[in-house]
Write a protein that holds these residues in place. Structure first.
Motif, PDB file in Angstrom:
ATOM      1  N   LYS A 102     -19.872 -18.089  18.192  1.00 17.06           N
ATOM      2  CA  LYS A 102     -21.312 -18.262  18.037  1.00 17.06           C
ATOM      3  C   LYS A 102     -21.612 -18.281  16.543  1.00 17.06           C
ATOM      4  O   LYS A 102     -21.225 -17.356  15.829  1.00 17.06           O
ATOM      5  CB  LYS A 102     -22.053 -17.100  18.696  1.00 17.06           C
ATOM      6  CG  LYS A 102     -21.974 -17.146  20.208  1.00 17.06           C
ATOM      7  CD  LYS A 102     -22.838 -16.056  20.791  1.00 17.06           C
ATOM      8  CE  LYS A 102     -22.694 -16.033  22.295  1.00 17.06           C
ATOM      9  NZ  LYS A 102     -23.217 -17.244  22.923  1.00 17.06           N
ATOM     10  N   VAL A 103     -22.264 -19.334  16.079  1.00 22.30           N
ATOM     11  CA  VAL A 103     -22.502 -19.507  14.648  1.00 22.30           C
ATOM     12  C   VAL A 103     -23.947 -19.908  14.396  1.00 22.30           C
ATOM     13  O   VAL A 103     -24.494 -20.756  15.102  1.00 22.30           O
ATOM     14  CB  VAL A 103     -21.618 -20.634  14.064  1.00 22.30           C
ATOM     15  CG1 VAL A 103     -21.555 -20.523  12.543  1.00 22.30           C
ATOM     16  CG2 VAL A 103     -20.230 -20.644  14.660  1.00 22.30           C
ATOM     17  N   GLN A 104     -24.566 -19.289  13.409  1.00 23.93           N
ATOM     18  CA  GLN A 104     -25.899 -19.715  12.987  1.00 23.93           C
ATOM     19  C   GLN A 104     -25.824 -20.178  11.543  1.00 23.93           C
ATOM     20  O   GLN A 104     -25.410 -19.429  10.672  1.00 23.93           O
ATOM     21  CB  GLN A 104     -26.887 -18.546  13.119  1.00 23.93           C
ATOM     22  CG  GLN A 104     -28.305 -18.900  12.719  1.00 23.93           C
ATOM     23  CD  GLN A 104     -28.942 -19.906  13.669  1.00 23.93           C
ATOM     24  OE1 GLN A 104     -28.904 -19.734  14.884  1.00 23.93           O
ATOM     25  NE2 GLN A 104     -29.514 -20.978  13.130  1.00 23.93           N
ATOM     26  N   HIS A 134     -31.616  -9.913   5.390  1.00 24.32           N
ATOM     27  CA  HIS A 134     -31.982  -9.099   6.562  1.00 24.32           C
ATOM     28  C   HIS A 134     -31.794  -9.900   7.846  1.00 24.32           C
ATOM     29  O   HIS A 134     -31.297  -9.378   8.837  1.00 24.32           O
ATOM     30  CB  HIS A 134     -33.421  -8.607   6.446  1.00 24.32           C
ATOM     31  CG  HIS A 134     -33.587  -7.446   5.513  1.00 24.32           C
ATOM     32  ND1 HIS A 134     -33.051  -6.214   5.781  1.00 24.32           N
ATOM     33  CD2 HIS A 134     -34.209  -7.340   4.317  1.00 24.32           C
ATOM     34  CE1 HIS A 134     -33.359  -5.380   4.787  1.00 24.32           C
ATOM     35  NE2 HIS A 134     -34.051  -6.050   3.881  1.00 24.32           N
ATOM     36  N   LEU A 135     -32.201 -11.165   7.804  1.00 20.36           N
ATOM     37  CA  LEU A 135     -32.051 -12.021   8.983  1.00 20.36           C
ATOM     38  C   LEU A 135     -30.564 -12.196   9.326  1.00 20.36           C
ATOM     39  O   LEU A 135     -30.149 -12.049  10.485  1.00 20.36           O
ATOM     40  CB  LEU A 135     -32.710 -13.389   8.704  1.00 20.36           C
ATOM     41  CG  LEU A 135     -32.544 -14.477   9.751  1.00 20.36           C
ATOM     42  CD1 LEU A 135     -33.090 -14.018  11.101  1.00 20.36           C
ATOM     43  CD2 LEU A 135     -33.271 -15.754   9.301  1.00 20.36           C
ATOM     44  N   ILE A 138     -29.167  -9.057  10.953  1.00 15.15           N
ATOM     45  CA  ILE A 138     -29.554  -8.929  12.376  1.00 15.15           C
ATOM     46  C   ILE A 138     -28.629  -9.788  13.230  1.00 15.15           C
ATOM     47  O   ILE A 138     -28.117  -9.357  14.260  1.00 15.15           O
ATOM     48  CB  ILE A 138     -31.028  -9.371  12.581  1.00 15.15           C
ATOM     49  CG1 ILE A 138     -31.995  -8.303  12.067  1.00 15.15           C
ATOM     50  CG2 ILE A 138     -31.309  -9.651  14.072  1.00 15.15           C
ATOM     51  CD1 ILE A 138     -33.459  -8.624  12.327  1.00 15.15           C
ATOM     52  N   LEU A 139     -28.409 -11.026  12.785  1.00 12.99           N
ATOM     53  CA  LEU A 139     -27.568 -11.952  13.549  1.00 12.99           C
ATOM     54  C   LEU A 139     -26.125 -11.441  13.603  1.00 12.99           C
ATOM     55  O   LEU A 139     -25.486 -11.441  14.650  1.00 12.99           O
ATOM     56  CB  LEU A 139     -27.630 -13.350  12.926  1.00 12.99           C
ATOM     57  CG  LEU A 139     -28.975 -14.087  13.098  1.00 12.99           C
ATOM     58  CD1 LEU A 139     -29.099 -15.236  12.110  1.00 12.99           C
ATOM     59  CD2 LEU A 139     -29.150 -14.606  14.525  1.00 12.99           C
ATOM     60  N   GLN A 142     -25.430  -8.830  16.038  1.00 20.41           N
ATOM     61  CA  GLN A 142     -25.435  -9.309  17.418  1.00 20.41           C
ATOM     62  C   GLN A 142     -24.191 -10.138  17.732  1.00 20.41           C
ATOM     63  O   GLN A 142     -24.116 -10.812  18.754  1.00 20.41           O
ATOM     64  CB  GLN A 142     -26.703 -10.130  17.689  1.00 20.41           C
ATOM     65  CG  GLN A 142     -27.986  -9.312  17.691  1.00 20.41           C
ATOM     66  CD  GLN A 142     -28.121  -8.419  18.924  1.00 20.41           C
ATOM     67  OE1 GLN A 142     -27.272  -8.390  19.810  1.00 20.41           O
ATOM     68  NE2 GLN A 142     -29.208  -7.674  18.980  1.00 20.41           N
ATOM     69  N   GLY A 143     -23.214 -10.128  16.816  1.00 20.50           N
ATOM     70  CA  GLY A 143     -21.949 -10.818  17.095  1.00 20.50           C
ATOM     71  C   GLY A 143     -21.930 -12.280  16.677  1.00 20.50           C
ATOM     72  O   GLY A 143     -21.064 -13.033  17.114  1.00 20.50           O
ATOM     73  N   ILE A 144     -22.868 -12.682  15.828  1.00 24.00           N
ATOM     74  CA  ILE A 144     -22.965 -14.097  15.457  1.00 24.00           C
ATOM     75  C   ILE A 144     -22.486 -14.326  14.028  1.00 24.00           C
ATOM     76  O   ILE A 144     -22.857 -13.589  13.113  1.00 24.00           O
ATOM     77  CB  ILE A 144     -24.430 -14.555  15.623  1.00 24.00           C
ATOM     78  CG1 ILE A 144     -24.796 -14.478  17.106  1.00 24.00           C
ATOM     79  CG2 ILE A 144     -24.662 -15.953  15.072  1.00 24.00           C
ATOM     80  CD1 ILE A 144     -26.263 -14.405  17.357  1.00 24.00           C
TER      81      ILE A 144
END
Lengths: 240, 240
Positions: A102-104, A134-135, A138-139, A142-144
């Motif tokens: 999972k990648v953002q 910060h963003l 958070i990601l 969540q494992g991203i």
């Protein structure tokens, strides 16, 4: 979160039964030399074990033991405008998605809907980067995997973001100013040199080079693809 | 992303072999009536199949077929100040974590680091909620359940957030104004009534009740725990 569907269990059950029953039948035949008995045992085993195996699998699908979560990374691409950060970032994002992570991907464009840039002074730029940090954090929690492409000219805020992250990889895209200027078709560098744009890092505001980046890539020597591959290989050691 | 460790495979292999070899040995004994032969075949099967099963498992751990991702939801808690939104949201977050889902709880306090509120006028409030919506949608797309607790007094922006999400559950925490006022120990309602706080929904600015919320909960009749359980049961139908 993934769950094992019944279809998966059924197909896996059949796959296992194929190999297992061949082995059993061969074994019985080797011991007693009677093909009929071996085949009969094999035939009954097929049905009996299909059922037992199916329920064994369903039970194990509910057991967490030994499933370890892959720890994600925050990959932070920093460098001058036109150094090649976003090009590398997008290829790397794709490569990580291809191995089912999972990648953002984050850059100035796609975070704008969440928080717009408030300006280009040192204070405003640092505030913006801290928010991105910060963003990203958070990601990551969540494992991203986060691939962040931001000019981020100040060491102080890059350090801030590093400290927010569990696993941080700073990539200094070190393409020289002259090459960046040449690549720039939109005339941003020209306008900055003419004084029409203020606070433009490398021209009329500082770009502080990273002191201890994990990776340094100069895209005047390497293709974006090769650069992304280098970062991918670095991460791959930890993911495996 | 979870991966199957070798330890998990080894333990699962032994667990399977226990049941499978007992079955095979019994089967051979039933057919030929010779306990020594049955035990010999069983003994050889143990070693042979342990190895084959182990590699069969390792191969399937790499196969994606039939693994379906659980589709996350955005649960949006709206209601007056002190209606019980955040209390319910926190309990619900915990309940979802307990069944191994990835959950991000969002409220005014914990999004502040990413983007601060810009004000309490209709325009500013709507802008803020839209940003939260974009953040929630990024998280949802990454497979994460989002529990968002925001007063969000305007139907228009709740609709905007709903449309950004794939799976949206609007929970109207409908605790009446009088009960909310009584609960308020910090004197916010009092100050709003005295005119010391402006734009306070329910007092000197509107709170538009949701038109078609998925769930309505009045916490003057139900405990926070019961309210969270009601939402959890609603979601559970889709998660199973």
């Amino acid at each position: 979160m993934y769950k094992e569907t019944k279809t998966r269990t059924i197909v896996k059950t059949i796959s296992w039964r194929f190999w297992a029953t061949i082995t059993t039948t061969a074994l019985v035949f080797l011991f007693i030399g009677e093909p009929e008995v071996a085949l009969s045992i094999g035939a009954i085993e097929v049905f009996l074990k299909l059922i037992i195996y199916f329920f064994h699998e369903r039970a194990w699908a509910k057991i967490k033991f030994g499933k370890s979560e892959i720890e994600p990374f925050v990959v932070w691409l920093t460098g001058l405008s036109r150094a090649g950060k976003s090009e590398i970032g997008k290829i790397l994002t794709q490569k990580l998605k291809e191995i089912d992570l999972k990648v953002q991907y984050l850059d100035g464009h796609n975070v704008r809907k969440i928080f717009s840039e408030t300006g280009f002074t040192k204070g405003a730029v640092n505030e913006h980067i801290k928010r991105v940090g910060h963003l990203a954090s958070i990601l990551e929690k969540q494992g991203i995997f986060v691939i962040a492409s931001f000019l981020s000219p100040y060491e102080e805020t890059r350090k801030f973001v590093r400290e927010l992250s569990n696993n941080f990889v700073e990539v200094f895209v070190s393409t020289p100013l002259e090459v960046c200027k040449e690549r720039d078709k939109s005339g941003l560098y020209e306008k900055a040199i003419e004084g029409k744009i203020q606070n433009f890092p490398g021209i009329n505001s500082p770009y502080e080079q990273p002191k201890n980046p994990e990776i340094i890539i100069d895209t005047s020597n390497a293709s974006y693809e090769k650069a992304a591959q280098e970062i991918f290989s670095y991460l791959h050691k930890f993911i495996k």
